[in-house]
Write an enzyme that holds these catalytic residues in place. Structure first.
Site, PDB file in Angstrom:
ATOM      1  N   ASP A 132       2.114   1.034   8.041  1.00 32.39           N
ATOM      2  CA  ASP A 132       0.973   0.322   7.444  1.00 32.39           C
ATOM      3  C   ASP A 132       1.431  -0.770   6.472  1.00 32.39           C
ATOM      4  OD1 ASP A 132      -0.757   1.781   8.936  1.00 32.39           O
ATOM      5  OD2 ASP A 132      -1.487   3.043   7.309  1.00 32.39           O
ATOM      6  N   ASP A 188       0.865  -1.187   0.000  1.00 28.22           N
ATOM      7  CA  ASP A 188       0.000   0.000   0.000  1.00 28.22           C
ATOM      8  C   ASP A 188       0.896   1.229   0.000  1.00 28.22           C
ATOM      9  OD1 ASP A 188      -2.217   1.633   0.039  1.00 28.22           O
ATOM     10  OD2 ASP A 188      -2.645   1.336   2.170  1.00 28.22           O
ATOM     11  N   ASN A 232       1.771   6.609   3.824  1.00 30.72           N
ATOM     12  CA  ASN A 232       2.458   5.485   4.455  1.00 30.72           C
ATOM     13  C   ASN A 232       3.972   5.573   4.383  1.00 30.72           C
ATOM     14  OD1 ASN A 232       0.023   4.379   5.181  1.00 30.72           O
ATOM     15  ND2 ASN A 232      -0.125   3.059   3.387  1.00 30.72           N
TER      16      ASN A 232
END
Length: 258
Positions: free
Chosen positions: A203, A185, A190
């Site tokens: 994350d 992701d 992030n």
């Protein structure tokens, strides 16, 4: 938050105030809190997500494995009970690339460096599998349990009757994979950067072995949506990669239902 906290989690938090984090689109519940001068995050995933990459216990294992390989949050503790899975991590320093974009500061080179560092992680002994077969099996599970994203937009690819139709298309059009370590992701929320341009990654529940375009695709979409098509082109040039429209579309479609 409607979860009963495991004893160890509740004891660590003590009387600190839990403040909800509204950033992100995953079904996990995230709160931050402070103890003394230290800032921490509590992340919770409901029990039904345990077999998926939304699993907080999976993310804790990924972070532990990456410790010493990549700059990631320290896992303070992880626990579970009948309600779900719980993880406390120490906050990383710096600001997100999203904050830099909002301030009009350049991020293309930082995204390039982030991708390079991720793909430099050796995967020969990586125990985490996020390849297409695993992701499609996960997607089928989410569809069976009514857990796919409720804001998916299939109109951008005319011809799909619904999520199941898209899943069938993805099953039939799997790309040949060039496997590297993938964040899963990789986006501006992030990746964090400090004032010396040191990078930190958060994350990572979907982290593991996957095709290199799984991450490239999300960065390109992020740059196109939040900056410009030119910025996306600059990123491809910076990583020395020609565009692969078919592979990029596959991973965009795969991500749409998550």
């Amino acid at each position: 938050m409607s979860f009963d906290l495991p004893k160890a989690v509740a004891q660590f938090i003590g009387d600190a105030a839990l403040i909800a984090d509204e950033i992100g689109e995953s079904p996990s519940h995230v709160h931050h809190f402070t103890r003394g001068n230290d800032r921490f995050f509590l992340k919770v995933s409901a029990a039904i997500y345990a077999p998926t990459t939304y699993s907080v216990r999976r993310e804790a294992r990924v972070l532990d494995w990456l410790s010493g390989r990549l700059a990631v949050p320290e896992v303070v503790l992880a626990a579970s009970n009948g309600d779900g899975e719980f993880m406390i991590t120490r906050a990383v320093p710096g600001e997100s690339l999203a904050a830099r974009i909002s301030a009009g500061r350049p991020v293309v080179e930082l995204f390039r460096d982030a991708l390079h560092r991720l793909q430099a992680v050796q995967v020969d002994d990586c125990p985490f599998d996020s390849r297409v077969e695993v992701r499609l099996r996960e997607l089928a599970y989410l569809l069976d349990h009514g857990l796919t994203a409720d804001d998916c937009d299939l109109d951008q690819w005319p011809g799909f009757a619904g999520p199941r139709d898209l899943l069938a298309h993805l099953e039939a059009s799997r790309p040949r994979e060039d496997v590297v370590f993938s964040h899963g992701d990789l986006c501006d929320n992030n990746v964090f950067v400090d004032d010396r341009d040191n990078l930190y990654f958060i994350d990572l529940g979907r982290g593991g072995r996957a095709d290199r375009w799984a991450d490239i695709t999300l960065v390109l979409r992020n740059l196109r949506d939040d900056i410009s098509d030119d910025a996306a082109g600059e990123f491809l040039a910076a990583i020395g990669q020609a565009d692969d429209g078919a592979r990029r579309t596959f991973f965009e479609q795969l991500d749409e239902l998550f």
